[in-house]
Structure formats: C-alpha cells, structure tokens
Design an enzyme around this catalytic site. Structure first.
Site, PDB file in Angstrom:
ATOM      1  N   CYS A  91      35.490  24.992  37.093  1.00 25.84           N
ATOM      2  CA  CYS A  91      35.481  26.442  37.408  1.00 25.84           C
ATOM      3  C   CYS A  91      34.633  26.837  38.926  1.00 25.84           C
ATOM      4  O   CYS A  91      34.827  27.724  39.324  1.00 25.84           O
ATOM      5  CB  CYS A  91      34.732  27.217  36.196  1.00 25.84           C
ATOM      6  SG  CYS A  91      35.384  27.049  34.654  1.00 25.84           S
ATOM      7  N   HIS A 343      40.025  35.157  36.224  1.00 22.82           N
ATOM      8  CA  HIS A 343      39.317  33.958  36.525  1.00 22.82           C
ATOM      9  C   HIS A 343      40.292  32.888  36.742  1.00 22.82           C
ATOM     10  O   HIS A 343      40.515  31.921  36.055  1.00 22.82           O
ATOM     11  CB  HIS A 343      38.289  33.518  35.635  1.00 22.82           C
ATOM     12  CG  HIS A 343      37.745  32.552  35.633  1.00 22.82           C
ATOM     13  ND1 HIS A 343      37.284  31.639  36.811  1.00 22.82           N
ATOM     14  CD2 HIS A 343      37.110  31.465  34.584  1.00 22.82           C
ATOM     15  CE1 HIS A 343      36.880  30.593  36.720  1.00 22.82           C
ATOM     16  NE2 HIS A 343      36.347  30.295  35.280  1.00 22.82           N
ATOM     17  N   CYS A 373      29.359  29.624  35.562  1.00 19.31           N
ATOM     18  CA  CYS A 373      29.332  28.588  34.576  1.00 19.31           C
ATOM     19  C   CYS A 373      30.558  27.650  34.665  1.00 19.31           C
ATOM     20  O   CYS A 373      31.493  27.927  35.685  1.00 19.31           O
ATOM     21  CB  CYS A 373      29.484  29.104  33.065  1.00 19.31           C
ATOM     22  SG  CYS A 373      30.932  29.999  32.723  1.00 19.31           S
TER      23      CYS A 373
END
EC number: 2.3.1.16
Length: 387
Positions: A91, A343, A373
């Site tokens: 991520c 995302h 995160c």
C-alpha cells in the site's frame, strides 16, 4: 545535502473497479497520461533532463507487469535514455517511490525525478496469484494476510464501535462530495478519457467512486464483511475498490530555481517502520511519530494530516493514539479519504500526498503529514512543508 521539493502533484480521477470509467483503459495508459501531463504543465523541463522515474505498483503482473514504470514511460514518449523502475512496498508503494527519489536527490545522485504510482484493481485484482508460504503460520497469524480481519482486531483492541465506524465512513463520502462540488479537486485532477455506462467515450474530471447519498444510518444496515458472526467492519466502512494513478514532479530546490519553476512544498522528513502484521493498520502511528521526531516536530505542530482510510476501524485507532481525536474535523482528511475515493494500492501514497499539498495551499497551511498503513505490518509517513 540537497533540499527536495515538490514542483507539481497531480492525479487521475478515481474510477470504480467494477464496470467503472476505466474498465477499457489500461494501467500503463493511466500512468503515461500523467507523465505526459506533468511535462506539459512544466514546459521549462526537458524530458531528457529527468534522471529517473520511480513508479509504485503492487500487483506487478498482467498489464502491470514487466516494469510498468518503463512501459508507461515508453508510451509517454519520454526519451529512451531516461530510466524507470517500479517500486513495491504494498500500500505504501508510491510513497516509497517518493522517498527513493528524494534520497537520490538529497545525495546528489539525481536532480529531477518523476514519481507516482498506479493500480487498476478492476483488471488486476488485489489477490490475483497470491500464494502465501505455509510456513508463515509459524510466526504470523493466518488472519494477518486478511486485511479486513486485521481491522477487526484493531477495532476490538481500541474500543472502536460499529457506530463510530459508520459515522467516520459517512463523513468520508460527505466531505469528498463537498470538495467535489466546491471544485477543490480541480487543481489536482487531470481530466482522463474513460467510458460511461453505455460504453461511450467520455472525458472524466471527477471521482466516480464517491457515493454522496451515504449516511451513517444507511451504513448501519450493512452486514459485517469479514467476520459475519461477531464483526463490525463492513464493505461500507472499508476503502472502495478503485482504479487510478497519481504523479509528482520532484527536484532539488536549486534545480527548480534554475529552471524557473516554483516549488510547491519541501520534504521535511520521511519514515517507514514495521509493526505486528495482525494489526497492520496501526503502522501510521509509529511511522508518523518517527517522521515527526526526525523533523523535530510533534503532532500538534502539524496543520493538516492525510491518513489513508483503509478501514474506518483502522484509521480511528491511529487518530486516537496520535492524540488527534478532538481535532478530526480541523486537521484530518478534510476532503474525505479512501473510504470515499478508493484505495488503488500502488497509487494511494502519491494520491494522498497530492491531495495534502493542494489542501495545504488552499488553506495556507505550513506543515502537513501524509501517512499510510501497509499490508503485513508496516507504516510509512512523510512530513511536507510549504515553501
């Protein structure tokens, strides 16, 4: 040591992954479009003067495989002499791309870099081809590879109720829609070609992922998505699946001045940390604390935060442990976040940084912090300072 500045920061609209605007647009094209746009917006820079391209992407297979950074650069007709590399910190990939470029510039090994990231989650699903080693279960809980269950764990550890999650998720959509209506995303969104529901070619200059009708009451009707018996995390309080790209033009401050380009922000500090994979969403807390320590700052010094909303159950514990619960509506994700915008994994680090820099300019803020995160237990953070 050279000071690193952000000269420009842009993104595509965020498209829905299931039958959305970019269902017939490839990830390389989204990336190349932004590379070309950065160059056209900054004509003082010759493409041949770019020292390197750093591009984040998580699922590096299918159309995103074989070094998508280089493929996109070739599509963008950037000179063959300019190298390009694809970066993967899950991520945090495109924020890691920014950090890698920044360090090259700090040490004098580069003066101009293009950075960014992309993820087409409609064409290349998040779990495509994933095959965890069976031996991991000796050291890590099996649920650590299931992001929704790590969010459930955080919610239980920190007392984050279903009602708190629903309220935060509704806020994300409401704020993102308000920002859209007010034109606050216009400065960062580069209109991008896609297709409407009837397959007609259309120019998109807005995020189609936002659901303006979302309310906490409506979200309260959804069933738990990951732990049907005892869970509180739903699809509505999780980040949306979306397709998109984001990009930044990064330089040494001296090179920007030479070219007559006005820096928009300076990188004040950077940090990346590891944490327990079972609570991977907690990574922004130690990462932010380390970045602040490196900058000689505290959380109270930061005017604006962009924190990636993987899950409402994940971001709320981070806000709590950074001591910001009383300042959510003054400092945190004022234009909504990933619950509303989505995302796209490899894109999000550059996306939240782009949104932060534009928001800092509009609100005349001096300091901002972007943090995320990272799956399997990491966190990454960057402190930006207006120039």
């Amino acid at each position: 040591m050279e000071k690193v500045v952000i000269v420009d920061a842009i993104r595509t609209p965020m498209g829905r992954s299931k039958g959305g605007a970019f269902r017939q647009v490839r990830a390389e094209d989204l990336s190349a479009h932004l590379m070309r746009s950065l160059l056209s917006r900054n004509p003082q820079l010759e493409a041949s003067a770019i020292d390197d391209i750093y591009w984040g992407c998580v699922q590096q297979t299918l159309e995103q495989g074989f070094n998508i950074a280089r493929n996109a650069a070739l599509l963008a007709e950037i000179p063959h002499s300019v190298p390009a590399v694809t970066v993967n910190r899950l991520c945090g990939s495109s924020m890691q791309a920014l950090h890698d470029a920044a360090r090259m510039i700090m040490t004098g090994d580069a003066s101009v870099c293009l950075v960014g990231g992309v993820e087409h989650m409609g064409h290349v699903p998040m779990n495509h081809g994933v095959d965890f080693h069976p031996g991991l279960s000796r050291n890590v809980a099996k649920a650590a590879g299931m992001m929704g269950l790590t969010a459930e764990m955080l919610s239980r550890m920190h007392g984050i109720s279903r009602e708190m999650q629903d309220a935060f998720a509704a806020r994300s959509h409401q704020r993102a829609w308000a920002a859209t209506q007010a034109g606050h995303f216009k400065q960062e969104i580069i209109p991008t070609s896609g297709h409407d529901a009837d397959g007609v070619l259309k120019r998109y200059d807005f995020d189609e992922v936002i659901r303006p009708e979302t309310t906490a009451e409506g979200l309260s009707q959804l069933k738990p998505a990951f732990d049907p018996a005892n869970g509180t995390v739903t699809a509505g309080t999780s980040s949306a699946l979306s397709d998109g790209a984001a990009a930044m033009l990064v330089m040494s401050e001296s090179r920007a001045r030479e070219l007559g380009l006005t820096p928009r922000a300076r990188i004040r500090s950077m940090a990346v940390v590891g944490c327990d994979p079972s609570i991977m969403g907690y990574g922004p807390v130690p990462a932010s604390k380390l970045a602040l320590k490196k900058a000689g700052l505290t959380a109270s010094d930061i005017d604006l935060f962009e924190m990636n909303e993987a899950f409402a159950a994940q971001i709320l514990p981070c806000i709590k442990d950074l001591g910001l619960m009383e300042q959510i509506d003054e400092k945190i994700n004022l234009n909504g976040g990933a619950i509303a915008l989505g995302h796209p994994l490899g894109c999000s680090g550059a996306r939240i940084s782009t949104t932060l820099i534009n928001l800092m300019e509009r609100r005349d803020a001096e300091l901002g912090l972007a943090t995320m995160c990272i799956g399997l237990g990491q966190g990454i953070a960057t402190v930006f300072e207006r120039v």
